[in-house]
Design a protein around this motif. Structure first.
Motif, short mmCIF file in Angstrom:
data_model
loop_
_atom_site.label_atom_id
_atom_site.label_comp_id
_atom_site.label_asym_id
_atom_site.label_seq_id
_atom_site.Cartn_x
_atom_site.Cartn_y
_atom_site.Cartn_z
N LYS B 39 -51.01 -2.28 23.34
CA LYS B 39 -50.51 -3.65 23.29
C LYS B 39 -51.22 -4.50 22.24
O LYS B 39 -52.39 -4.31 21.95
N GLU B 40 -50.47 -5.46 21.71
CA GLU B 40 -51.03 -6.42 20.76
C GLU B 40 -51.09 -7.78 21.45
O GLU B 40 -50.07 -8.34 21.83
N VAL B 41 -52.29 -8.29 21.62
CA VAL B 41 -52.46 -9.54 22.36
C VAL B 41 -53.14 -10.62 21.51
O VAL B 41 -52.80 -11.78 21.58
N CYS B 42 -54.10 -10.20 20.67
CA CYS B 42 -54.82 -11.20 19.87
C CYS B 42 -54.86 -10.85 18.39
O CYS B 42 -54.97 -11.73 17.55
N SER B 43 -54.85 -9.58 18.07
CA SER B 43 -54.94 -9.07 16.69
C SER B 43 -56.27 -9.40 16.02
O SER B 43 -56.39 -9.28 14.80
N GLY B 45 -59.46 -8.54 17.64
CA GLY B 45 -60.58 -7.81 18.25
C GLY B 45 -61.19 -8.50 19.45
O GLY B 45 -62.28 -8.14 19.88
N ASP B 46 -60.49 -9.48 20.03
CA ASP B 46 -61.10 -10.24 21.12
C ASP B 46 -60.60 -9.87 22.52
O ASP B 46 -61.08 -10.44 23.49
N CYS B 47 -59.64 -8.96 22.63
CA CYS B 47 -59.05 -8.77 23.95
C CYS B 47 -59.04 -7.34 24.47
O CYS B 47 -58.93 -7.12 25.67
N GLY B 48 -59.10 -6.36 23.59
CA GLY B 48 -59.14 -4.97 24.05
C GLY B 48 -57.81 -4.38 24.48
O GLY B 48 -57.74 -3.22 24.86
N CYS B 50 -55.49 -3.44 22.75
CA CYS B 50 -55.06 -2.45 21.77
C CYS B 50 -56.01 -1.25 21.73
O CYS B 50 -55.98 -0.48 20.78
N CYS B 60 -60.88 -1.01 18.84
CA CYS B 60 -59.71 -1.89 18.89
C CYS B 60 -58.81 -1.47 17.73
O CYS B 60 -59.21 -1.59 16.57
N CYS B 62 -56.44 -2.87 16.45
CA CYS B 62 -56.06 -3.98 15.57
C CYS B 62 -57.13 -4.23 14.51
O CYS B 62 -56.92 -5.00 13.58
#
Ligand code: FES
Ligand code: FES
Lengths: 744, 159
Positions: B39-43, B45-48, B50, B60, B62
């Motif tokens: 999944k792409e959530v922030c692009s 590197g802040d959410c994991g 991906c 990550c 992204c």
């Protein structure tokens, strides 16, 4: 039905959509493609407040790879001074939020959109759009928006006879407030502030839309209501609802933030103009700048009590940011804040204040945490002044069945007192604390909601069951529906498949929101399933040639009962399904209704914090949430609602905030600087599910999703005070603020 | 700009793709290879969300350029269930109701698997810090931590 005999209700079954979600098969809004698909991108305002003098899209249209461009000129024209009400939204605002018309009202406000072969080309084309602005002064904070010479966002809206940014008010009154305060032995009055916070759903807004030359429109998007998407898109584009099929993708979190549209009407226009399917996906930055959040607030609360611990009067005034357009959740703040208490004299006010921020969207119990934060902190101070345990103080003043609430209703059967008692008898209440650790308590309330729901229950030819409802499932509601259907039919839960229908395949169903989904869908699914059972009995009666009334349904079988008992071998669901055609045809039933009887929900929380006075970090080290959940159909997902809500509250209390810079622009539009709680910040979140069934619901269900975010803000503030002897009146209680206070 | 040809292994399968020099692994997985489980959530590197592993290392996707995956071994959520059978973590996540909306789940599972490959007996604190880079907004993490503990226990029992 005897509770103890429940086979599926109250059991932690595996959710029907689970396998898809742990394998990556589940399709969210951004996971789908269509042949010939192109990409849409939005041009956003660089100013917080400006009049749009002209928009020139010629250069963008000419760029190689560009298929279409959209502006508000492509939308239905809603005069700015005439309300167009759809549920709790006003379409004239919604249209202008989707694509700005006369003015841009916040930095990031959409102005135009481009569809092109790639996202990169679409972005480049956006840069070629020329907009001529007349830039105005702006107001971000409430104080700046309501001062006498404030720049006015909507000058035709008047307050006290003058153009104003106060665009709405609300008031609740009970008894005689002056007399009430006269009777008090002690009065405490305090002022509070909270920052705007974002729902923080991880899935960014996204959609894929295809419009054919005859306007037949397919919308694939993630939202809290496919019917909302259909209606709003229809209003804004002028395409009739019957031509739009809105398909609910799996939704990656919403918390209220996906109860309105941002991209769908824009993609529809772009697709209609280009003849190609258009996909749009927001970046995280776009989500932060231009969707959600919930209001920041300023409030004042005054509570008076007798020395014996009885509250005599309470007053609350709440100013809530609405963002660019009217619609701050003042009802949640002014309506819920005193709901847990039996107070003879009370008065609450709410003010809806627009300013040059993105338009607020609902966020879990909209407004209620803001109201409860102020009230529950003052309650703590009054209890302290009277030297009464804060939980005992709440118990002494607790609302019960028959209490007339400040916000109007007289309460029916409810479990607020039970949540207080559960906390008082929980080991957490008496657990020892170390130095710099503290314990805080708070209660909370949310209205809960009913509303329109539809369901269809069909028996498959092989004797299994497919249930379709119209509500996007965000937190596992399909599992609960499966439990209920399996229970009623007396079959294994794995024989029930639960689907969310699109707008063309199921009747109108209102939003997934207001903690209404299980309450409402369980009602219509129960009714549909009971009708199916009736049909099954009818089929058995035909086969056996006896009265339908002489047949009972038990354990997934039709049995002859009464005089006929034992005369025929019971017929199973599978056998009846096999004989469906000769006995009358397909077996299925649907029900659609405006559900009523949703009763409010109450919770009480206990929170322990430890404060690191060197770093200014307050850490939640233990948390217990007790809530009246009515009846937990799937306890693990009910606990999950409590735990998730609490942790969002922890973020709100300790870290999260929208920070604007001097140019009126959001300074922290990403997860690096807008810090939501991470796994290592937290302890386990204990839950106590108090079950006082809702008598107006076949399974006793009460909404559970929203109440848990109401108490944490104040529970944590009270715990920090208990730890270090300093009270905080402003959220978030982030390290810089804690350090500053400690060093004072 | 001339596209770069890359040969790599994804979930054990030889894979070839063309990418722009600026494309991330996440872009290629989702847009070119249609592997949308990641999944792409922030692009940023802040959410994991991906999370994938590259030669066994949790990253990550992204933040990794697609061109860097030449001759590498990539594992994604799509490769986690083997021969139609769940990985033990997938099973315990379902049993413990460790997902609500599920958008964080693929990344969470990939990250948790990489922890349990290194340590089959992590403490609660170790689990919490290992997963600190994987955001979840729905669950409050409680049931996620419990599901990882349960999976670790099963792995130890079957060792
Ligand atoms: S999308 Fe890669 S870390 Fe968020
Ligand atoms: S389950 Fe929704 S973000 Fe984790």
């Amino acid at each position: 039905m005897n509770e103890m005999d429940n086979k599926w209700i109250g059991k932690n079954t595996i959710r029907p959509d689970g396998a898809d979600k742990v394998t990556g098969r589940a399709e969210y809004a951004a996971d789908t493609i269509m042949p010939g698909m192109i990409w849409g991108k939005v041009l956003r305002s660089p100013h917080p407040h400006a009049t749009i003098k002209s928009i020139n899209t010629k250069k963008a249209e000419k760029l190689d790879g560009v298929f279409s461009v959209a502006t508000s000129a492509d939308c239905v024209d809603f005069p700015v001074d005439t309300p167009v009400i759809l549920g709790i939204q006003d379409i004239r605002w919604m249209a202008r939020n989707v694509l700005a018309k006369e003015k841009v009202l916040f930095h990031g406000h959409p102005i135009a959109a481009v569809a092109a072969r790639t996202e990169e080309i679409a972005e480049k084309a956006c840069e070629l759009i020329e907009v001529d602005y007349d830039v105005h002064p702006w107001a971000i904070e409430i104080d700046d928006a309501i001062k006498p010479d404030a720049p006015i966002l909507h000058d035709f809206i008047k307050f006290d006879g003058k153009p104003s940014n106060i665009v709405g008010t609300l008031e609740h009154k009970k008894g005689n407030i002056e007399e009430g305060f006269k009777d008090a032995d002690i009065i405490i009055e305090k002022e509070f502030e909270t920052a705007a916070v974002h729902q923080g759903y991880l899935e960014t807004h996204a959609c894929l839309v295809s419009v054919s030359p005859d306007d037949k429109t397919i919308i694939w998007s993630s939202s809290q209501g496919q019917f909302m998407v259909r209606a709003m898109t229809s209003f804004i584009t002028g395409i009739p609802q019957s031509s739009i099929r809105a398909i609910p993708a799996e939704i990656g979190g919403g918390f209220g933030g996906k109860t309105i549209v941002y991209l769908e009407p824009v993609a529809t226009i772009l697709s209609k103009k280009s003849g190609r399917p258009v996909k749009m996906v927001m970046t995280r930055e776009e989500v932060m700048r231009a969707s959600g959040p919930t209001s920041g607030s300023k409030s004042k609360v005054k509570i008076g009590a007798k020395n014996d611990g009885k509250i005599t009067a309470a007053q609350g005034t709440f100013y809530l940011q609405a963002g660019a357009f009217p619609g701050a959740p003042i009802r949640g703040a002014a309506g819920c804040c005193l709901a847990p208490y039996d107070i003879p004299n009370a008065h609450t006010f709410g003010y809806d204040v627009v300013s040059n921020r993105s338009k607020v969207a609902a966020y879990r119990a909209p407004g209620a945490p803001i109201g409860a934060y102020a009230v529950e902190c003052v309650i703590d101070e009054v209890a302290e002044a009277l030297k009464i345990c804060p939980l005992e103080f709440r118990l002494k003043n607790a609302a019960k069945q028959g209490t007339k609430a400040v916000h109007g209703p007289t309460y029916p059967v409810m479990g607020y007192v039970e949540t207080l008692e559960a906390c008082l008898s929980h080991p957490h209440y008496k657990a020892p604390l170390k130095k710099l650790q503290g314990r805080g308590y708070a209660s909370g309330f949310w209205f809960n909601a009913g509303g329109e729901s539809s369901a269809q229950v069909n028996i498959t030819e092989d004797g299994n069951v497919v249930v379709t409802t119209g509500h996007p499932d965000i937190g596992g509601s399909r599992a609960s529906i499966a439990n209920i259907t399996a229970e009623l039919l007396g079959i294994d839960v794995n024989r029930v498949s639960v689907l969310i229908g699109d707008t063309a395949s199921i009747g109108f169903s209102n939003l997934t929101g207001g903690s209404r989904v299980l309450f409402a869908s369980a009602l219509v699914v129960t009714e549909s399933t009971n009708q199916v059972i009736d049909i099954l009995k009818d089929r058995a009666s035909k086969i056996w040639n006896i009265d339908k009334e002489a047949i009972e349904w038990e354990n997934g079988q039709a049995r002859p009962a009464g005089d006929n008992a034992g005369k025929f071998k019971p017929l199973t669901l599978v056998e009846l399904a096999e004989k469906a055609t000769p006995t009358g045809g397909p077996i299925g039933a649907g029900h659609q209704v405006n559900t009523v009887g949703a009763e409010g929900g109450f919770a009480t929380h206990i929170c322990d914090v430890e404060v690191d006075i060197e770093l200014g970090i307050a850490r939640v080290i233990r948390y217990t949430a007790a809530q009246d959940v009515g009846k937990a159909i799937h306890p693990a997902y009910v606990e999950g609602q409590l735990q998730g809500g609490v942790v969002q509250g922890i973020g709100w209390a300790l870290n999260e905030e929208y920070i604007y810079n001097k140019e009126g622009k959001l300074d922290n539009p990403g997860f690096l600087d807008y810090r939501i709680p991470v796994c290592s910040d937290l302890p386990m979140i204990d839950t106590i599910l108090v079950e006082v069934p809702n008598p107006k619901h076949p399974q006793g269900v009460r909404g559970v999703g929203e109440v848990p975010i109401v108490p944490p803000l104040s529970a944590i503030a009270n715990a920090i005070y208990n730890a270090i002897g300093t009270r905080f009146y402003s959220l978030p209680m982030s390290p810089p603020k804690i350090l500053e206070k400690i060093s004072d | 700009m001339a596209k770069i040809q890359v040969k790599t292994k994804i979930n054990g399968e030889e894979t070839e793709f063309l990418c722009q020099p600026y494309d991330t692994v996440l872009d290629v997985l989702r847009k070119d290879l249609n592997m949308t489980g990641t999944k792409e959530v922030c692009s940023t590197g802040d959410c994991g969300a991906c999370s994938i592993t590259m030669d066994g290392r949790l990253v990550c996707s992204c933040l990794v350029l697609a061109a860097e995956t030449e001759d590498k071994n990539i594992e994604t959520i799509e490769g986690m269930a083997k021969n139609g059978k769940f990985n033990v973590l997938q099973k315990t996540f379902l049993e413990h109701a460790a997902l609500q909306c599920g958008i964080c789940t693929p990344g969470m599972l990939v990250a948790a698997k990489s922890l349990l490959e290194k340590n089959t007996n992590p403490t609660e604190t170790e689990i919490r810090y290992w997963l600190a880079g994987n955001l979840c907004r729905c669950t409050g993490y409680d049931k996620i931590v419990k599901a990882v503990q349960a999976a670790a226990e099963e792995i130890r029992e079957n060792a």
